[in-house]
Design a protein around this motif. Structure first.
Motif, mmCIF file in Angstrom:
data_model
loop_
_atom_site.group_PDB
_atom_site.id
_atom_site.type_symbol
_atom_site.label_atom_id
_atom_site.label_comp_id
_atom_site.label_asym_id
_atom_site.label_seq_id
_atom_site.Cartn_x
_atom_site.Cartn_y
_atom_site.Cartn_z
ATOM 1 N N ILE A 189 28.232 -0.068 8.667
ATOM 2 C CA ILE A 189 29.443 -0.853 8.448
ATOM 3 C C ILE A 189 30.674 0.048 8.487
ATOM 4 N N ASP A 190 31.833 -0.536 8.854
ATOM 5 C CA ASP A 190 33.063 0.234 8.953
ATOM 6 C C ASP A 190 33.768 0.291 7.606
ATOM 7 N N SER A 191 34.960 0.940 7.587
ATOM 8 C CA SER A 191 35.677 1.132 6.329
ATOM 9 C C SER A 191 36.100 -0.192 5.700
ATOM 10 N N THR A 192 36.455 -1.173 6.534
ATOM 11 C CA THR A 192 36.819 -2.493 6.010
ATOM 12 C C THR A 192 35.619 -3.152 5.342
ATOM 13 N N GLY A 193 34.461 -3.023 5.969
ATOM 14 C CA GLY A 193 33.246 -3.564 5.383
ATOM 15 C C GLY A 193 32.911 -2.919 4.056
ATOM 16 N N VAL A 194 33.128 -1.595 3.972
ATOM 17 C CA VAL A 194 32.883 -0.878 2.721
ATOM 18 C C VAL A 194 33.755 -1.445 1.611
ATOM 19 N N GLN A 195 35.042 -1.665 1.927
ATOM 20 C CA GLN A 195 35.954 -2.227 0.931
ATOM 21 C C GLN A 195 35.446 -3.569 0.420
ATOM 22 N N TRP A 196 34.993 -4.422 1.338
ATOM 23 C CA TRP A 196 34.582 -5.752 0.936
ATOM 24 C C TRP A 196 33.261 -5.746 0.183
ATOM 25 N N VAL A 197 32.372 -4.805 0.488
ATOM 26 C CA VAL A 197 31.142 -4.682 -0.290
ATOM 27 C C VAL A 197 31.477 -4.365 -1.743
ATOM 28 N N GLN A 198 32.475 -3.508 -1.950
ATOM 29 C CA GLN A 198 32.851 -3.109 -3.301
ATOM 30 C C GLN A 198 33.687 -4.168 -4.012
ATOM 31 N N GLU A 199 34.594 -4.825 -3.272
ATOM 32 C CA GLU A 199 35.629 -5.626 -3.909
ATOM 33 C C GLU A 199 35.362 -7.124 -3.908
ATOM 34 N N SER A 200 34.495 -7.608 -3.026
ATOM 35 C CA SER A 200 34.234 -9.050 -2.972
ATOM 36 C C SER A 200 33.670 -9.556 -4.301
ATOM 37 N N TYR A 201 32.783 -8.779 -4.895
ATOM 38 C CA TYR A 201 32.203 -9.148 -6.186
ATOM 39 C C TYR A 201 33.291 -9.270 -7.258
ATOM 40 N N THR A 202 34.144 -8.235 -7.346
ATOM 41 C CA THR A 202 35.195 -8.218 -8.366
ATOM 42 C C THR A 202 36.162 -9.375 -8.191
ATOM 43 N N LEU A 203 36.506 -9.664 -6.934
ATOM 44 C CA LEU A 203 37.488 -10.716 -6.654
ATOM 45 C C LEU A 203 36.978 -12.079 -7.113
ATOM 46 N N VAL A 204 35.775 -12.438 -6.719
ATOM 47 C CA VAL A 204 35.211 -13.738 -7.100
ATOM 48 C C VAL A 204 34.940 -13.785 -8.603
ATOM 49 N N PHE A 205 34.410 -12.706 -9.130
ATOM 50 C CA PHE A 205 34.096 -12.609 -10.554
ATOM 51 C C PHE A 205 35.332 -12.891 -11.406
ATOM 52 N N ALA A 206 36.440 -12.205 -11.116
ATOM 53 C CA ALA A 206 37.658 -12.367 -11.908
ATOM 54 C C ALA A 206 38.255 -13.757 -11.745
ATOM 55 N N ALA A 207 38.151 -14.334 -10.543
ATOM 56 C CA ALA A 207 38.788 -15.624 -10.276
ATOM 57 C C ALA A 207 38.115 -16.775 -11.006
ATOM 58 N N LEU A 208 36.817 -16.654 -11.289
ATOM 59 C CA LEU A 208 36.062 -17.796 -11.818
ATOM 60 C C LEU A 208 35.737 -17.707 -13.301
ATOM 61 N N LEU A 209 36.137 -16.637 -13.980
ATOM 62 C CA LEU A 209 35.787 -16.457 -15.383
ATOM 63 C C LEU A 209 36.279 -17.601 -16.262
ATOM 64 N N THR A 262 39.087 -12.634 -18.429
ATOM 65 C CA THR A 262 40.034 -12.580 -17.328
ATOM 66 C C THR A 262 41.130 -11.559 -17.612
ATOM 67 N N SER A 263 41.627 -11.529 -18.848
ATOM 68 C CA SER A 263 42.648 -10.542 -19.220
ATOM 69 C C SER A 263 42.134 -9.126 -18.987
ATOM 70 N N ARG A 264 40.886 -8.886 -19.373
ATOM 71 C CA ARG A 264 40.303 -7.554 -19.170
ATOM 72 C C ARG A 264 40.138 -7.238 -17.685
ATOM 73 N N GLN A 265 39.725 -8.218 -16.888
ATOM 74 C CA GLN A 265 39.542 -7.977 -15.462
ATOM 75 C C GLN A 265 40.870 -7.699 -14.767
ATOM 76 N N ILE A 266 41.911 -8.425 -15.159
ATOM 77 C CA ILE A 266 43.233 -8.178 -14.584
ATOM 78 C C ILE A 266 43.722 -6.791 -14.996
ATOM 79 N N GLY A 267 43.503 -6.434 -16.269
ATOM 80 C CA GLY A 267 43.865 -5.093 -16.709
ATOM 81 C C GLY A 267 43.085 -4.031 -15.965
ATOM 82 N N SER A 268 41.794 -4.287 -15.725
ATOM 83 C CA SER A 268 40.965 -3.345 -14.978
ATOM 84 C C SER A 268 41.480 -3.162 -13.553
ATOM 85 N N ALA A 269 41.768 -4.284 -12.879
ATOM 86 C CA ALA A 269 42.277 -4.204 -11.508
ATOM 87 C C ALA A 269 43.619 -3.491 -11.462
ATOM 88 N N LEU A 270 44.480 -3.773 -12.453
ATOM 89 C CA LEU A 270 45.776 -3.110 -12.514
ATOM 90 C C LEU A 270 45.603 -1.611 -12.761
#
Length: 536
Positions: free
Chosen positions: A29-49, A405-413
């Protein structure tokens, strides 16, 4: 069982980072794919808490926990068997859905199932599990990847999930909001959009540019137009969605219809001020966990497994704190324990900032990592208890989702800010060093770009050539300086978080919603007079 469920999702969020090099080599996988492997989980996780926290209140917290664990396990099977990057990213997105069901459910089950001194002990174990497993994840990932395959970083979730399901059915009592509040699909959509947009902007801001475009997103043949980065637009969307969600919630509450987020929760000082403190504290806590593995592996040259062993000191300190919190929980108020924990975190991180350098040995790091982990174990758990202490059980899931959600936003920040500090300062120091050596501008820019874009991974290849060996030495110094500044920045944020706890009262008698204290909002089985098995 609740702590094991927390372990499942926390370990998975960190274990994958160590396995990334092997995944890239195997799947190509390329660099974009690497980013999404790492970040897709965090993005969905934080959005649905928040959404799943509220649904747990209505349909049953244990039920949602079990569904989440099953979803997480099934998606882990798909991830372990993935044949290409797109399948792996899709499975990570589904893992995020399962994780978002699990985390607020664990918190609300503790809030509903424990009272008195046992409540403080339960939150201590919960918080120490989060802090400890954040450090255990890289160790476990390094061992599985090195000794077996990166696929086992996902495969290990399956037997753990089976144990959780069996144990939860046997030992965890179901609880739900007996008032059967109305569903709020509009509020759910607005909260998901607001959370997802904000977390996406914080994660991708450094890559795409905070204002001027630095990297143009591409979807197929379409490329982002103009000179302004997409990040300001995404942040604007997050703000508008958050405001719309707030106005919608106020309107529905005014007519007694119930909303995705009960505005009445913000009238509880411990909940309101505690969430602010939790966001700030998470900003410092999770950002430094991102920075340290990069420095340990790419500057000091430790392997993934060795890095995990060093960070194990953090986990040991966190678990040790849970024992102390249980012992002193009935003697000292939760807020005092939080402040002591934050002071320990500040001392540990500031100590790391002092000893970090291109020639630092692991023996200098371990004591400060232990102190930092000890502080995380004290502060994380008890701060969660303070946030939820005056929340009625009927709103436990919603409040737990908000707190998470507050913790996840703080983590992302924190990741965004400390990542920017690390890479910007490393680039500046390295560029100045190369200028001082008379390196031509085009060659200097090429070296700086290669080192920074690879997060220091290019240092080893630079060191392998006599012509660039000195540049590799300069790069180690530059990245060490960036890591040092990131550690001190994290200590600064934690100090602000410590100041934020001054707005929290130490007693248990804060203002509550009408209807009595949380102890009176008993879970459904208790109101029905049913026998409740213990929560484990």
């Amino acid at each position: 069982m609740i702590s094991l469920a927390v372990s499942l999702i926390i370990v998975d969020s960190t274990i994958v980072n160590v396995a990334i090099p092997s995944i890239v080599q195997d799947l190509g996988i390329d660099s974009t794919g690497v980013q999404w492997v790492q970040e897709s989980y965090t993005l969905v996780f934080a959005a649905l808490l928040l959404v799943f926290g509220t649904l747990g209140d209505r349909y049953g917290r244990r039920r949602l926990l079990l569904i989440g664990v099953v979803v997480f396990a099934l998606s882990s099977v798909v991830a372990a068997l993935a044949s290409d990057g797109s399948v792996l990213v899709a499975s990570r997105l589904v893992q995020g859905v399962g994780g978002a069901m699990v985390l607020p459910s664990t918190l609300s089950l503790i809030n509903a199932g424990f009272r008195g001194p046992e409540r403080g002990i339960a939150f201590a174990v919960w918080g120490s599990t989060i802090g400890g497993m954040s450090a255990v994840g890289p160790l476990l990932g390094g061992w599985l990847t090195t000794s077996f395959s990166w696929r086992w970083a996902f495969g290990i979730n399956i037997p753990i999930a089976a144990v959780i399901v069996v144990g939860a059915l046997a030992a965890v009592a179901e609880s739900r909001d007996g008032t059967r509040r109305r569903l709020d699909p509009v509020g759910a959509v607005l909260s998901v959009v607001a959370s997802a947009a904000l977390v996406f902007a914080l994660i991708e801001g450094r890559a795409y540019g905070w204002w001027a475009v630095e990297h143009r997103p591409r979807v197929g043949s379409w490329e982002w137009p103009g000179d302004i980065s997409p990040i300001p637009y995404v942040l604007g969307l997050a703000v508008m969605a958050a405001l719309a969600c707030a106005f919608w919630a106020i309107r529905r509450d005014r007519y007694g219809k119930g909303s995705m987020f009960s505005v009445e929760l913000l009238r509880i000082p411990s909940f309101r001020n505690g969430n602010i403190a939790a966001l700030i504290v998470s900003l410092g806590e999770f950002g430094i966990i991102l920075v340290l593995p990069i420095w340990l592996q790419n500057v000091l040259g430790f392997s993934a497994l060795e890095t995990g062993l060093i960070l194990l000191a953090l986990a040991i300190g966190s678990f040790a704190a849970s024992g102390l919190a249980g012992a002193v929980g009935h003697r000292a108020s939760a807020v005092i324990v939080v402040r002591v924990g934050l002071a320990a975190e500040i001392a540990g991180v500031a100590g790391l900032g002092i000893v970090i350098g291109p020639g630092t040995t692991w023996g200098l790091l371990v004591p400060f990592l232990f102190v930092y982990g000890f502080g995380v174990g004290l502060a994380t758990a008890q701060l969660t208890g303070v946030v939820l202490k005056d929340v009625p059980v009927t709103l436990s899931g919603q409040a737990s989702g908000t707190q998470s959600t507050s913790r996840q936003i703080g983590s992302a920040l924190g990741i965004a800010v400390l990542g920017t500090v690390l890479f910007s300062s490393a680039a500046g120091v390295l560029g100045s060093s190369l200028d001082a050596r008379g390196v031509p501008a085009d060659q200097r820019d090429s070296i700086v770009a290669a080192v920074v874009d690879s997060s220091g991974g290019a240092i080893a290849s630079l060191a392998g050539s006599p012509a660039t060996a000195q540049a590799a030495s300069d790069s180690r110094v530059a990245f060490s300086e960036g890591t040092r500044l990131a550690a001190w920045s994290a200590a600064g944020f934690l100090a602000v978080g410590l100041l934020a706890t001054l707005s929290l009262s130490g007693g248990a008698g804060g203002r509550r919603l009408q209807g009595g204290p949380p102890d009176e909002g008993l879970a459904e089985p208790a109101r029905a007079g049913a026998q409740q098995p213990p929560v484990s």
